[in-house]
Design a protein around this motif. Sequence first.
Motif, PDB file in Angstrom:
ATOM      1  N   ASP A 290       0.793  -1.229   0.000  1.00  0.00           N
ATOM      2  CA  ASP A 290       0.000   0.000   0.000  1.00  0.00           C
ATOM      3  C   ASP A 290       0.824   1.277   0.000  1.00  0.00           C
TER       4      ASP A 290
ATOM      5  N   HIS B 264       2.779   2.752  -2.135  1.00  0.00           N
ATOM      6  CA  HIS B 264       2.608   3.600  -3.319  1.00  0.00           C
ATOM      7  C   HIS B 264       1.171   4.021  -3.515  1.00  0.00           C
ATOM      8  N   ARG B 265       0.334   3.506  -2.664  1.00  0.00           N
ATOM      9  CA  ARG B 265      -1.085   3.782  -2.836  1.00  0.00           C
ATOM     10  C   ARG B 265      -1.602   4.694  -1.728  1.00  0.00           C
ATOM     11  N   SER B 266      -0.722   5.543  -1.188  1.00  0.00           N
ATOM     12  CA  SER B 266      -1.126   6.430  -0.104  1.00  0.00           C
ATOM     13  C   SER B 266      -0.958   7.864  -0.569  1.00  0.00           C
ATOM     14  N   LEU B 267      -2.034   8.573  -0.666  1.00  0.00           N
ATOM     15  CA  LEU B 267      -2.015   9.938  -1.203  1.00  0.00           C
ATOM     16  C   LEU B 267      -1.056  10.040  -2.391  1.00  0.00           C
ATOM     17  N   PRO B 268      -1.252   9.206  -3.414  1.00  0.00           N
ATOM     18  CA  PRO B 268      -0.254   9.168  -4.501  1.00  0.00           C
ATOM     19  C   PRO B 268      -0.121  10.507  -5.226  1.00  0.00           C
TER      20      PRO B 268
ATOM     21  N   GLN C  14      -5.659  -1.356   6.165  1.00  0.00           N
ATOM     22  CA  GLN C  14      -5.774  -0.396   5.074  1.00  0.00           C
ATOM     23  C   GLN C  14      -6.537   0.814   5.588  1.00  0.00           C
ATOM     24  N   ALA C  15      -6.158   1.973   5.129  1.00  0.00           N
ATOM     25  CA  ALA C  15      -6.659   3.276   5.577  1.00  0.00           C
ATOM     26  C   ALA C  15      -5.696   3.879   6.591  1.00  0.00           C
TER      27      ALA C  15
ATOM     28  N   ASN D 221      -2.670   3.702   6.156  1.00  0.00           N
ATOM     29  CA  ASN D 221      -1.667   4.316   5.288  1.00  0.00           C
ATOM     30  C   ASN D 221      -2.063   5.742   4.933  1.00  0.00           C
ATOM     31  N   ILE D 222      -3.334   5.934   4.686  1.00  0.00           N
ATOM     32  CA  ILE D 222      -3.794   7.274   4.322  1.00  0.00           C
ATOM     33  C   ILE D 222      -3.695   8.206   5.527  1.00  0.00           C
TER      34      ILE D 222
ATOM     35  N   ASN E 119      -0.824   3.894  -9.584  1.00  0.00           N
ATOM     36  CA  ASN E 119      -0.925   3.773  -8.130  1.00  0.00           C
ATOM     37  C   ASN E 119      -2.325   4.114  -7.664  1.00  0.00           C
ATOM     38  N   LYS E 120      -3.102   3.088  -7.588  1.00  0.00           N
ATOM     39  CA  LYS E 120      -4.485   3.328  -7.196  1.00  0.00           C
ATOM     40  C   LYS E 120      -4.561   3.184  -5.675  1.00  0.00           C
ATOM     41  N   GLU E 121      -5.205   4.139  -5.008  1.00  0.00           N
ATOM     42  CA  GLU E 121      -5.346   4.028  -3.556  1.00  0.00           C
ATOM     43  C   GLU E 121      -6.148   2.790  -3.207  1.00  0.00           C
ATOM     44  N   PRO E 122      -5.822   2.166  -2.090  1.00  0.00           N
ATOM     45  CA  PRO E 122      -6.620   0.995  -1.718  1.00  0.00           C
ATOM     46  C   PRO E 122      -8.074   1.404  -1.498  1.00  0.00           C
TER      47      PRO E 122
END
Lengths: 950, 226
Positions: free
Chosen positions: A299, A301-305, A337-338, A340-341, B37-40
């Motif tokens: 995750d 790379h998938r945090s506030l990209p 998950q979340a 990370n955000i 990079n798609k957010e989860p």
Amino acid sequence: MGWLDVIKDTASKLLDDKSNESTLYLRRRTPDELLRERFNLPEPEGIVAKVTARVKLVPLGINALNAHSSDFEDFISGKLWLSESFLMFESYINPRDLTFALPLSTVRRVERIPSNSTYHVLKIALIQDLQIVVEIDEIFSTNDDFCSQLSSNLCNQVPLSRTLRQITRTFYSEYLVESAIRRRKGQSRAEVRAALSVPAGGLGREFGYPGDAKLSHERSRMRLWLEYLNSHGRNLGLVRMQQFFKLIRVGLPNALRGEVWELCCGSVFLRMKSSKLYAALLEENESKTTQATEEIAKDLHRSLPEYAAYQSEEGLEKLRRVLTAYSWMCPDVGYCQAMNIVAATLLIYQTEDQAFWTLHELVHRILPGYYSRTMYGMLLDQKVLEKLVERTMPVLWNHLIEVDVPLSIISLPWFLSLYANSMPLPFALRVIDILMLDGSKVLFQVALAVLKVNSEALMQAVDNTAVVAVLKHYFTTLGDHKPSSSNKPITNFQLLLVTAFKEFGVIDDNCIHELRGKFEKEVIGDIESYSKKTAIRRLPKTHNLNIEQVYSIYESFYISLQAIRPGLGGENGDLEYYQFVSFLGQSVTWMDPSFVSKGDAEHQPVVHRLFKYWDVRNKGSLTLGNCVNGLDKLACSDIMESINYFYAMYVSEEREDTQESPVSPSTPKSPKVPSSPTAASNPGSPLSPKDPKSPTISHQDPTKPPKSPILDNDDANSIKTTKSVKSNMSIINDISALPGLTGQNILEIADAFLFMTKPFTEKHNGSVSLDSISKQQLRPFLNQPDIYQEALERIYQQQSARYLASVSSFIQRCFEVAGLRQVAPEIGEKAAVKDVQSLIDLGEQDADAADDGTDRRLSLPHFRMVVLADETLELFFSQTLPSSVQIKTVDSFGKPGVHRLRSVMDTILREGVQLADGLRGRAQLQVTEAQDEDTDDLLVKESDRDLLDI
Amino acid sequence: MEASKTTTSVKLVLLGEAAVGKSSLVLRFVSDEFQENKEPTIGAAFLTQKCQLSNRTVKFEIWDTAGQERFASLAPMYYRNAQAAVVVYDVTKPPTFIRARHWVNELKTQGSPNIIIALVANKHDLTGEDEEGEAGPVKPDVEDETGSSIVGRKVAYSDGQKLAEDEGLLFFEASAKTGMNVRKIFLAIANKIPIENKTPNQSNRAGANETVDVGMNSSQAANCQC
Ligand SMILES: Nc1nc2c(ncn2[C@@H]2O[C@H](COP(=O)(O)OP(=O)(O)OP(=O)(O)O)[C@@H](O)[C@H]2O)c(=O)[nH]1
Ligand SMILES: [Mg+2]
């Protein structure tokens, strides 16, 4: 301790247990807990003293004494608390008039000001040019107490205050105020910059902050904050007055945001207390991987990209470190998950260390259970939200029901990501500002306001699609100005906040707490039944146990783990040996629970055998799958299969011994090492085939089992389970190819027969299993209560004699058939002493003697032959053993249950306390009720025995 | 707008391990885009898209769910009443295939009785195989000349196919990145949806749909674009 004390003590423990186990929100919180909640203090702060007081702030330079006499009106009344290391105050009428929680280490000095009133007047000087005048408004002695407590607690903090500078240096406010002072003194900007170093901050310093600084009036906010900090102390010594709360409502300036977050939520106290932990965790666990680290990697790379820092190595690494360090500190939560955000958002404004502790405070206290393995807190709060919508907007609620749009599905992401993945980030940040200050009620207030503001449009929506579209559109237009009739146009977002805090201000902590209490049982129950279903669906098929039995095994498995309620998402491992013993106690009739609780059972060789044999992963612990599979095999009533299984269990030792066996079958520290043949585990035994170079015993302290560091996820488990089934099967198929039973094995089997059929002696005070021959004999006495007991006693005797005879002839025949030394006559004679132990001991000597270097063994066909030749043994495999698998329906989670009650009773009994008959009778009654499901099966209950005892 | 065709609404749920590409498949299907990079997905996301068949229109109401194990207990909320499900795994990650098997299992026992399930092996592009050609064997990772690793196929085509056959599922290997087979998945599901798709508890809504047909269509069209 007198017996009454014992009862009181154990009973109160029981009650405590009950409240911890079954409820999170219904129980009464202690005053200390309430205090910590009110001021976000870390554990274990508690109330040391509490007084009514009047308090006034005096910025430095003003004579406190004069201030006292002239500005009397400025005093604010409220409550003053003292804890181990904090001094706290909250004003009476409106808490926001004046509130503080000052670490005592920030207090520079305390003076008692002479006064002609009866009050004690104290002048407290803080490190940051701020003085607080306190008038304690209590009777004299209380005042004195408070003061002496204060001074002694202050003394304790002296070492801390010496190092305080290290932490205050990390606050931006410190820099801000200092540089302002220097500027006022006429230093140039360059001079100031040269003299002071800016404390470390978040990624925003380098990569820019989200949102438009001009639009958000960044500079004027900073000025307002500077003004406030000048007169109200700063960072650790900051006191909160009306203006403080207003400044937060309008949004924090970027430079101060990270600091004010940690002050508001209290994470700063944790950082202060354990300043080295973050770095230590990272260092300690460097390069370890767990399920959590893998999930985090997925995750990152998938945090506030879209935010620049998270396209850079620097930002991503920071994020990784904070999340993994957290997963090390709280493995129960690990990574959700979340998070990370959330962490990515924090890191824009905070250093790693700050973000780490703030994340902890969020996960642990502000949003309890949101990110846990079962996410019970999140699910619970969605229920609470639904209830609140139903209460406050019944029309809209009915409409949503009608169009079949489950609100919780829509609101769940709002709560879990703190609106960061629903609202544009600058707006989500404003919500987070207030969340840090006011806690989770803010999430509810905002959610309700979102629905309220959009209620007209939502009422028009006829399905999911439309509802989702309305909300999506709304969130993208939060920055738009509302065409408003008043002269000052406000944005959608401003309107949202006004609605949230004006209209839904009544939704306070108490209200939410109460609703959580109302729904927690239902929510956690749902989760548990789902995970139970899922876990059971993933188990290999059972052939001899029905689904109800599997469900009961599931229950006793978790009870034996002594796990926290599975619904709360603790990390539940596998059964260690000592837990297995208690599990077995609930699953088979020949393990009496009282026997288990006395600790005798764990030394039984057959119990070790089962554990080792079921542990197909060779990990020294059993999964639910292992246990179900094992009991399923035991319950098999096909005599051939059952004999094969038993045989394989004993022969298979070679397979296991050649591998590294992590289980220690016997505990060397225990004084009660059994004298029975633990041959397989005894390296000195000549007959146990073993590689002398590989020590097979690595002892574990059964009371402190080492946790396996990685929790296998279900997938991995299930692969292993499938494999394990296969390997078990293959053993069954190939057992004829195995080398056969050694003399020691035979004796061990004999011992197992006796153990599994042995009537428990008085010593064990337990129940008795009768095999079907004995049951047959007992039948005529069932309806004759007067002589029943007597008959029962007699039939035990007969049964044990019968078994003793069968077993001794079993040993004899096995030895004959295997060509081991003739031992028959001796054993036959001595068996007459009817002492099982001496029988086995004798056999053991013979087995030792039989070790003449040749490797003679008993093969499967021979083993079968011997067994089938004896009616009692045949019965053992075809009936006694299979029917001994009786999974007791124990109390399920949450209920304090008789099971517990009984263990309390056991404790009391062990203390040697004679109890009043009535009390005992009642407790026993409950025990019987819960476990005595099947009156037809002829188990003698403890309660029966009690009738005899007294 | 083909107002003459009947429109059938189908509730579809996407399930599968985290990061296998569920959201990416939906994004490809709904807006023909791909994001590196798609957010989860947090909880679940809701999207709609229509599929034109020769004789009718099928409107998919898609619940794209979160993949992490701990979100699993929420899944029943999403697959409740779902008529179709897409169970996704990552063809380069065997554990995701096991997870897919679990989902199939759960849907079969807990889902709607006649639920149509499609099993999808995503990220086919990573195998380096030709999209049209035969599926290759399971391969270890290799390093190319620049030193960056190429992930090989880790779940054999036959494994997926076998599971699909055993359980009666549609099966596709696909790539959200290249778009390979993505539309096919949804078309195949649409084709299996019975024309009379008015389950008792949905008859009301279907009726409402018909009366406000025109209005709905325009708003849906707008939705699909965004
Ligand atoms: N090479 C390749 N990458 C893909 C493909 N599909 C998705 N990805 C990437 O895989 C990652 C995860 O994709 P998502 O669509 O967010 O996965 P998901 O299944 O929705 O994940 P969760 O929401 O966490 O359950 C993203 O970085 C995508 O860019 C694909 O077909 N090929
Ligand atoms: Mg997704």
